[in-house]
Design a protein around this motif. Sequence first.
Motif, PDB file in Angstrom:
ATOM      1  N   LEU A  31     -33.093 -17.302  40.098  1.00 46.74           N
ATOM      2  CA  LEU A  31     -33.825 -18.077  39.096  1.00 46.74           C
ATOM      3  C   LEU A  31     -33.779 -17.414  37.731  1.00 46.74           C
ATOM      4  CD1 LEU A  31     -36.983 -19.147  41.153  1.00 46.74           C
ATOM      5  CD2 LEU A  31     -35.053 -20.576  40.495  1.00 46.74           C
ATOM      6  N   GLU A  32     -33.954 -16.103  37.707  1.00 43.37           N
ATOM      7  CA  GLU A  32     -33.949 -15.398  36.424  1.00 43.37           C
ATOM      8  C   GLU A  32     -32.581 -15.446  35.763  1.00 43.37           C
ATOM      9  OE1 GLU A  32     -37.297 -12.268  38.082  1.00 43.37           O
ATOM     10  OE2 GLU A  32     -35.269 -11.580  37.600  1.00 43.37           O
ATOM     11  N   THR A  33     -31.520 -15.445  36.554  1.00 44.87           N
ATOM     12  CA  THR A  33     -30.178 -15.530  35.972  1.00 44.87           C
ATOM     13  C   THR A  33     -29.958 -16.878  35.304  1.00 44.87           C
ATOM     14  OG1 THR A  33     -29.323 -14.000  37.651  1.00 44.87           O
ATOM     15  CG2 THR A  33     -27.729 -15.354  36.472  1.00 44.87           C
ATOM     16  N   VAL A  34     -30.315 -17.944  36.004  1.00 41.26           N
ATOM     17  CA  VAL A  34     -30.128 -19.286  35.437  1.00 41.26           C
ATOM     18  C   VAL A  34     -30.996 -19.483  34.195  1.00 41.26           C
ATOM     19  CG1 VAL A  34     -30.379 -21.748  35.883  1.00 41.26           C
ATOM     20  CG2 VAL A  34     -29.474 -20.246  37.671  1.00 41.26           C
ATOM     21  N   LEU A  35     -32.277 -19.132  34.306  1.00 43.42           N
ATOM     22  CA  LEU A  35     -33.173 -19.306  33.159  1.00 43.42           C
ATOM     23  C   LEU A  35     -32.813 -18.358  32.019  1.00 43.42           C
ATOM     24  CD1 LEU A  35     -36.615 -19.720  34.980  1.00 43.42           C
ATOM     25  CD2 LEU A  35     -35.176 -21.494  33.972  1.00 43.42           C
ATOM     26  N   GLY A  36     -32.388 -17.136  32.349  1.00 36.40           N
ATOM     27  CA  GLY A  36     -32.015 -16.197  31.304  1.00 36.40           C
ATOM     28  C   GLY A  36     -30.809 -16.664  30.507  1.00 36.40           C
ATOM     29  N   VAL A  37     -29.804 -17.193  31.195  1.00 37.11           N
ATOM     30  CA  VAL A  37     -28.633 -17.717  30.488  1.00 37.11           C
ATOM     31  C   VAL A  37     -29.031 -18.903  29.611  1.00 37.11           C
ATOM     32  CG1 VAL A  37     -26.404 -18.838  30.801  1.00 37.11           C
ATOM     33  CG2 VAL A  37     -27.009 -16.874  32.219  1.00 37.11           C
ATOM     34  N   ALA A  38     -29.891 -19.776  30.137  1.00 39.38           N
ATOM     35  CA  ALA A  38     -30.352 -20.914  29.331  1.00 39.38           C
ATOM     36  C   ALA A  38     -31.123 -20.442  28.097  1.00 39.38           C
ATOM     37  CB  ALA A  38     -31.226 -21.824  30.189  1.00 39.38           C
ATOM     38  N   MET A  39     -31.987 -19.443  28.265  1.00 46.22           N
ATOM     39  CA  MET A  39     -32.718 -18.903  27.113  1.00 46.22           C
ATOM     40  C   MET A  39     -31.765 -18.301  26.086  1.00 46.22           C
ATOM     41  SD  MET A  39     -35.929 -16.993  28.945  1.00 46.22           S
ATOM     42  CE  MET A  39     -37.157 -17.916  29.871  1.00 46.22           C
ATOM     43  N   ALA A  40     -30.750 -17.582  26.573  1.00 45.53           N
ATOM     44  CA  ALA A  40     -29.796 -16.963  25.647  1.00 45.53           C
ATOM     45  C   ALA A  40     -29.034 -18.022  24.853  1.00 45.53           C
ATOM     46  CB  ALA A  40     -28.835 -16.075  26.419  1.00 45.53           C
ATOM     47  N   LEU A  41     -28.636 -19.100  25.508  1.00 46.13           N
ATOM     48  CA  LEU A  41     -27.923 -20.170  24.804  1.00 46.13           C
ATOM     49  C   LEU A  41     -28.810 -20.819  23.750  1.00 46.13           C
ATOM     50  CD1 LEU A  41     -26.066 -21.845  27.804  1.00 46.13           C
ATOM     51  CD2 LEU A  41     -25.087 -20.340  26.051  1.00 46.13           C
ATOM     52  N   VAL A  42     -30.086 -20.980  24.060  1.00 46.48           N
ATOM     53  CA  VAL A  42     -31.010 -21.562  23.082  1.00 46.48           C
ATOM     54  C   VAL A  42     -31.213 -20.617  21.910  1.00 46.48           C
ATOM     55  CG1 VAL A  42     -33.384 -22.312  22.712  1.00 46.48           C
ATOM     56  CG2 VAL A  42     -32.170 -23.012  24.778  1.00 46.48           C
ATOM     57  N   MET A  43     -31.426 -19.321  22.203  1.00 47.35           N
ATOM     58  CA  MET A  43     -31.663 -18.358  21.128  1.00 47.35           C
ATOM     59  C   MET A  43     -30.424 -18.122  20.279  1.00 47.35           C
ATOM     60  SD  MET A  43     -34.170 -15.481  22.857  1.00 47.35           S
ATOM     61  CE  MET A  43     -33.071 -15.131  24.254  1.00 47.35           C
ATOM     62  N   HIS A  44     -29.248 -18.379  20.834  1.00 46.15           N
ATOM     63  CA  HIS A  44     -28.005 -18.118  20.111  1.00 46.15           C
ATOM     64  C   HIS A  44     -27.692 -19.206  19.099  1.00 46.15           C
ATOM     65  CE1 HIS A  44     -24.114 -16.398  19.326  1.00 46.15           C
ATOM     66  NE2 HIS A  44     -23.482 -17.503  19.695  1.00 46.15           N
ATOM     67  N   LEU A  98     -23.637 -10.061  31.776  1.00 50.43           N
ATOM     68  CA  LEU A  98     -24.451 -10.761  32.772  1.00 50.43           C
ATOM     69  C   LEU A  98     -24.514  -9.978  34.079  1.00 50.43           C
ATOM     70  CD1 LEU A  98     -26.073 -13.281  33.503  1.00 50.43           C
ATOM     71  CD2 LEU A  98     -23.930 -14.379  34.170  1.00 50.43           C
ATOM     72  N   LEU A  99     -23.409  -9.376  34.486  1.00 50.81           N
ATOM     73  CA  LEU A  99     -23.403  -8.586  35.719  1.00 50.81           C
ATOM     74  C   LEU A  99     -24.301  -7.360  35.596  1.00 50.81           C
ATOM     75  CD1 LEU A  99     -19.648  -8.700  36.789  1.00 50.81           C
ATOM     76  CD2 LEU A  99     -21.562 -10.002  37.699  1.00 50.81           C
ATOM     77  N   VAL A 100     -24.309  -6.739  34.428  1.00 48.90           N
ATOM     78  CA  VAL A 100     -25.204  -5.597  34.218  1.00 48.90           C
ATOM     79  C   VAL A 100     -26.662  -6.036  34.311  1.00 48.90           C
ATOM     80  CG1 VAL A 100     -25.959  -3.894  32.524  1.00 48.90           C
ATOM     81  CG2 VAL A 100     -23.532  -4.313  32.854  1.00 48.90           C
ATOM     82  N   ALA A 101     -27.002  -7.167  33.699  1.00 50.31           N
ATOM     83  CA  ALA A 101     -28.374  -7.669  33.754  1.00 50.31           C
ATOM     84  C   ALA A 101     -28.779  -7.996  35.184  1.00 50.31           C
ATOM     85  CB  ALA A 101     -28.510  -8.908  32.863  1.00 50.31           C
TER      86      ALA A 101
END
Length: 336
Positions: A108-121, A234-237
């Motif tokens: 869940l954190e991976t999916v939401l984190g990527v979505a947050m990053a795309l929004v913030m970018h 992403l793999l590091v995170a």
Amino acid sequence: MTTTTTAGPAAARRRRRGDVQGSGRLAATLLSPTFIVLALVVGYPVIAAFRESLYQRGQGLDAQGFVVQGDKFVGLRNYTDIFTGPNSGAFWNALGNTTFFTVVTVALETVLGVAMALVMHRAFRGRGFVRASILVPWAIPTVVSALLWRWVFQADGVANAVIGKQVLWTTEGFHAKIAVIIADTWKTAPFVGLLVLAGLQVIPREVHEAARVDGAGAWAGFWRITLPMVKPVLLVAVLFRLLDVLRLFDLPAVLIGLHKDSVETLTMIAYDEATNLRYGPAAAYATVLFVYVAVVAYAFVKLLGADIIGDMRQARTAEPTSGKKKPLTSARKVTT
């Protein structure tokens, strides 16, 4: 008169091997303070914990019925008790809970984190405020976050008011797992988003512009350009989150409480053994958890990340091979 002197590939390989060995000695010298610190703060506690796991203290009685003083060497009995002893059911339950929390929350954190990053970018008005608001949960201490969510999940709290039902979130049951997953995802998904955002910002804009010129849509650009280029970050995170969730303790302990089978993890069992002065079993639980974390991390890096050890070996053995295929010659012209 012109004279040409040519060095063979063997001499070139020897010079290059000498340069590599010299660089290796210099690197070892510069890294030696770090290795010493790691040996003191990591190596010694691991060895001491393993030694402690081979002993028991204050858990036996002598012929007169008094508690035996001092440490008693029991070998691997603490480990056999973990897997097949009277309390083995608690261990397997905690192992299942730990694995369940790790798989679900990290996904869940991976999916939401990527979505947050795309929004913030993306560039839009108020982007700074959005970035700050997304990162606020990560800045809150875990214990404070658990107390906030305990207030949300109480019987007359916000969660029950939203769903319109009376659910006892902080008691035994699968709903307790859901509460822990929601609280942990809310707090640590911004961490994944922050690391992915750093990876997005180093992708050249010309790459996306070229993809749009070639007719790639937003979805194709994400899967074929953005995701592959941000994969290392992403793999590091994800690896950091795997290691963190496998050691989960404070969030379920504060949010749900101790001695709850629904959310009990391996760290909570080790803590309970240590607080009851059973240091041998506690050290055995800690050692098992250490091995579990190490195996998961190695498997993750091996399957999805870079083979660091293999790359090093390939680099060391590449010199003779490359020398045979493509001999290196150096010419020096001396004019007299």
